[in-house]
Design an enzyme around this catalytic site. Structure first.
Site, PDB file in Angstrom:
ATOM      1  N   ARG A  16     -15.750   6.066  -0.742  1.00 21.37           N
ATOM      2  CA  ARG A  16     -15.993   6.546  -2.111  1.00 21.37           C
ATOM      3  C   ARG A  16     -17.003   5.709  -2.884  1.00 21.37           C
ATOM      4  NH1 ARG A  16     -10.251   6.743  -4.451  1.00 21.37           N
ATOM      5  NH2 ARG A  16      -9.652   5.644  -2.552  1.00 21.37           N
ATOM      6  N   LYS A  23     -18.182  -2.082   1.452  1.00 15.29           N
ATOM      7  CA  LYS A  23     -17.584  -2.117   0.109  1.00 15.29           C
ATOM      8  C   LYS A  23     -17.401  -3.534  -0.422  1.00 15.29           C
ATOM      9  CE  LYS A  23     -13.133  -0.952  -0.475  1.00 15.29           C
ATOM     10  NZ  LYS A  23     -11.978  -0.058  -0.723  1.00 15.29           N
ATOM     11  N   THR A  80      -3.259  -1.135   7.833  1.00 17.76           N
ATOM     12  CA  THR A  80      -3.195  -2.523   7.365  1.00 17.76           C
ATOM     13  C   THR A  80      -2.426  -3.428   8.332  1.00 17.76           C
ATOM     14  OG1 THR A  80      -1.328  -1.845   5.979  1.00 17.76           O
ATOM     15  CG2 THR A  80      -3.453  -2.030   4.903  1.00 17.76           C
TER      16      THR A  80
HETATM   17  C1  UD1 Z   1      -1.951  -0.360   0.716  1.00 17.76           C
HETATM   18  C2  UD1 Z   1      -0.444  -0.560   0.914  1.00 17.76           C
HETATM   19  C3  UD1 Z   1       0.280  -0.054  -0.328  1.00 17.76           C
HETATM   20  C4  UD1 Z   1      -0.222  -0.766  -1.573  1.00 17.76           C
HETATM   21  C5  UD1 Z   1      -1.742  -0.643  -1.679  1.00 17.76           C
HETATM   22  C6  UD1 Z   1      -2.235  -1.525  -2.771  1.00 17.76           C
HETATM   23  C7  UD1 Z   1      -0.072  -0.325   3.297  1.00 17.76           C
HETATM   24  C8  UD1 Z   1       0.409   0.590   4.383  1.00 17.76           C
HETATM   25  N1  UD1 Z   1      -0.029   0.191   2.061  1.00 17.76           N
HETATM   26  O1  UD1 Z   1      -2.196   1.019   0.654  1.00 17.76           O
HETATM   27  O2  UD1 Z   1       1.674  -0.244  -0.199  1.00 17.76           O
HETATM   28  O3  UD1 Z   1       0.398  -0.233  -2.726  1.00 17.76           O
HETATM   29  O4  UD1 Z   1      -2.377  -1.049  -0.452  1.00 17.76           O
HETATM   30  O5  UD1 Z   1      -3.608  -1.296  -2.980  1.00 17.76           O
HETATM   31  O6  UD1 Z   1      -0.411  -1.428   3.565  1.00 17.76           O
HETATM   32  N2  UD1 Z   1      -7.743  -2.240   5.613  1.00 17.76           N
HETATM   33  C9  UD1 Z   1      -8.251  -2.758   6.765  1.00 17.76           C
HETATM   34  N3  UD1 Z   1      -8.063  -2.100   7.937  1.00 17.76           N
HETATM   35  C10 UD1 Z   1      -7.365  -0.920   8.008  1.00 17.76           C
HETATM   36  C11 UD1 Z   1      -6.863  -0.382   6.808  1.00 17.76           C
HETATM   37  C12 UD1 Z   1      -7.062  -1.050   5.624  1.00 17.76           C
HETATM   38  O7  UD1 Z   1      -8.879  -3.803   6.775  1.00 17.76           O
HETATM   39  O8  UD1 Z   1      -7.241  -0.385   9.113  1.00 17.76           O
HETATM   40  C13 UD1 Z   1      -7.949  -2.968   4.368  1.00 17.76           C
HETATM   41  C14 UD1 Z   1      -8.780  -2.192   3.344  1.00 17.76           C
HETATM   42  O9  UD1 Z   1     -10.132  -2.542   3.463  1.00 17.76           O
HETATM   43  C15 UD1 Z   1      -8.202  -2.665   2.029  1.00 17.76           C
HETATM   44  C16 UD1 Z   1      -6.749  -2.968   2.357  1.00 17.76           C
HETATM   45  O10 UD1 Z   1      -6.696  -3.145   3.746  1.00 17.76           O
HETATM   46  O11 UD1 Z   1      -8.802  -3.857   1.591  1.00 17.76           O
HETATM   47  C17 UD1 Z   1      -5.822  -1.867   1.911  1.00 17.76           C
HETATM   48  O12 UD1 Z   1      -6.148  -0.684   2.567  1.00 17.76           O
HETATM   49  P1  UD1 Z   1      -6.007   0.715   1.885  1.00 17.76           P
HETATM   50  O13 UD1 Z   1      -6.404   1.758   2.851  1.00 17.76           O
HETATM   51  O14 UD1 Z   1      -6.639   0.718   0.558  1.00 17.76           O
HETATM   52  O15 UD1 Z   1      -4.425   0.786   1.709  1.00 17.76           O
HETATM   53  P2  UD1 Z   1      -3.635   1.744   0.775  1.00 17.76           P
HETATM   54  O16 UD1 Z   1      -3.410   3.013   1.474  1.00 17.76           O
HETATM   55  O17 UD1 Z   1      -4.238   1.783  -0.555  1.00 17.76           O
END
Ligand code: UD1
Ligand code: MG
Length: 454
Positions: A16, A23, A80
């Site tokens: 986005r 990002k 995550t």
């Molecule tokens: C996550 C949390 C959620 C919390 C929210 C807060 C989980 C499953 N959920 O959700 O409970 O309320 O953050 O913002 O953890 N990332 C990686 N690799 C991946 C996926 C994500 O490095 O495979 C990083 C992203 O760059 C980001 C962070 O992890 O910095 C969070 O990922 P995002 O996809 O935003 O998680 P949410 O679904 O928002």
């Protein structure tokens, strides 16, 4: 104390942002988001920092190479939990692991320190939000003990009513974390390995789950779009402005100042609207900064006035100076006390001693200027011969007439006067008038050309 390891998740795509740049490399307050998190992490003196990155090739490790951190690629990105798994081989069992997010830039070390103090077991950073949409919810039992985290997409309508949300930031004993991560499954609505699933595993094992709240809500705001980025930027700038006001700085408008780095101010400093401070800037007592000035990595000593629209970079300015309006001080400028630099004057890599003035339309480059020197309007140091730069030396009490070119290397000795309109190519002796000027002539009866009739 148990050593601390820090894992920073930074592999998310940032779809986005609509940008080719990863990002976490977008800037807030002049600094990449990830760098804010790294700077905060470093304060906790961790044994290891591990950054999990994914998009943008090597751009992320390259941009952050000054940090003693390990960079681990996560490809593909399966959630995550999967992201933290990539870091585990680099973490020691006898440590605590803290998970931070590369796109949550304003987390403060005071909050993280509180998490370290919370006790043994698993520590979650949570916050109560009036509008918790999109976040994982904290599920507690009747006694108020944490049971699990449920993602919004997997939550029941009742669970969505819960306002306490997971910020994502947590602290866990590394050995236990390793065990929990190994058991993660991706049986959820997003088909991802959720880090949040470790909470119920901890509870099942009888591990205490503590929660800590951040000092300020803005600390846990994540960035997913340019709209969120600009909102957090403005929030942060108001925090910076508030900090200056508390110290007694006068701001014409707290909403119209941008600090992109560290601004230190003495007493009774006044800053007009639209000013930008970048890197490390020091303003002494009673300094006044005029509207729309940009000051970067510079120090301005007491009682100096910077008039509007001035641009100052990597320079030192003494006390009681008057700079601008529309002045430009470039890197390597050192002004002593009571120096005046006026409109459309550019100074670069030059020292100017006390009580000297260049008030209008000049370029002073690679020069050493003495005390009580007057540099007339339109004076130019010709410091560059097309291949090399040369110095101009102007000694004490010199007067340079307007529209003079000083072709470097050249020295104008003490007390010399240069006649207006001169091109000085050889050294000018002390105390004498030197000038280079064709004699003024008048051609009697000369007529201006007229337009020819066709
Ligand atoms: C996550 C949390 C959620 C919390 C929210 C807060 C989980 C499953 N959920 O959700 O409970 O309320 O953050 O913002 O953890 N990332 C990686 N690799 C991946 C996926 C994500 O490095 O495979 C990083 C992203 O760059 C980001 C962070 O992890 O910095 C969070 O990922 P995002 O996809 O935003 O998680 P949410 O679904 O928002
Ligand atoms: Mg998110």
């Amino acid at each position: 104390m148990t050593p601390l390891n820090i894992v920073i998740l930074a592999a998310g795509k940032g779809t986005r942002m609509y940008s080719n740049k990863p990002k976490v490399l977008h800037a807030l307050a002049g600094k990449p988001l990830l760098q804010h998190v790294l700077d905060c992490a470093v304060v906790l003196k961790p044994q290891h920092i591990c950054v999990v990155y994914g998009h943008g090739g090597e751009a992320v490790p390259q941009a952050m190479q000054q940090y003693a951190a390990k960079f681990v690629i996560q490809e593909p990105q399966l959630g995550t939990g999967h992201a933290v798994q990539q870091a585990m081989p680099h973490l020691a069992d006898d440590s605590q692991t803290m998970v931070l997010y590369g796109d949550v830039p304003l987390i403060q070390h005071s909050t993280l320190h509180q998490m370290q103090q919370a006790g043994d077991g698993l520590v979650l950073l949570t916050v109560n939000m009036p509008n918790p949409a999109g976040y994982g919810r904290i599920i507690r039992d009747r006694q108020g003990d944490v049971l699990s985290i449920i993602e919004e997409k997997d939550a029941t309508p009742e669970q969505r009513e819960i306002m306490e949300v997971n910020t994502g930031i947590l602290l866990a004993p590394t050995k236990m974390l390793r065990g929990w991560l190994a058991k993660l499954q991706n049986k959820n609505s997003q088909g991802e390995y959720y880090l949040t699933d470790i909470v119920s595993m901890a509870v099942q094992q009888g591990v205490t789950v503590h929660t800590v709240q951040p000092g300020h809500e803005w600390e846990i705001h994540g960035i997913n779009s340019k709209a969120q980025l600009v909102v957090l930027e403005r929030t942060w700038q108001l925090v910076e402005a508030g900090r200056l006001l508390v110290q007694g700085v006068t701001l014409a408008d707290a909403a119209r100042i941008d600090v992109r780095g560290k601004l230190s101010c003495g007493r009774d400093v006044e800053i007009d609207v639209g000013c930008i401070f970048e890197g490390e800037v020091n303003l002494g007592n009673n300094v006044r900064v005029g509207a729309y000035s940009v000051i970067r990595n510079s120090s301005i000593a007491a009682n100096t006035v910077i008039a509007p629209y001035s641009h100052i970079d990597s320079s030192e300015v003494g006390t009681n100076c008057h700079i601008g309006p529309y002045a430009r001080l470039r890197p390597g400028t050192k002004l002593s006390d009571e120096v005046h630099i006026g409109n459309f004057v550019e100074v670069k890599n030059s020292e100017i001693a006390a009580n000297s003035k260049a008030n209008h339309l000049s370029y002073i480059g690679d020069s050493t200027v003495g005390s009580r020197v007057n540099i007339g309007a339109g004076t130019i140091t010709c410091n560059y011969d097309g291949a090399n730069k040369h110095r101009t030396i102007i000694e004490d009490d010199v007067f340079i007439g307007s529209d003079t070119q000083l072709v470097a290397p050249v020295t104008v000795s003490k007390g010399a006067t240069i006649g207006a309109g001169s091109t000085i190519t050889r050294d000018a002796p002390a105390g004498e008038l030197t000038l280079s000027r064709g004699r003024q002539t008048t051609i009697n009866g000369w007529k201006r050309p007229t337009k020819e009739k066709k």
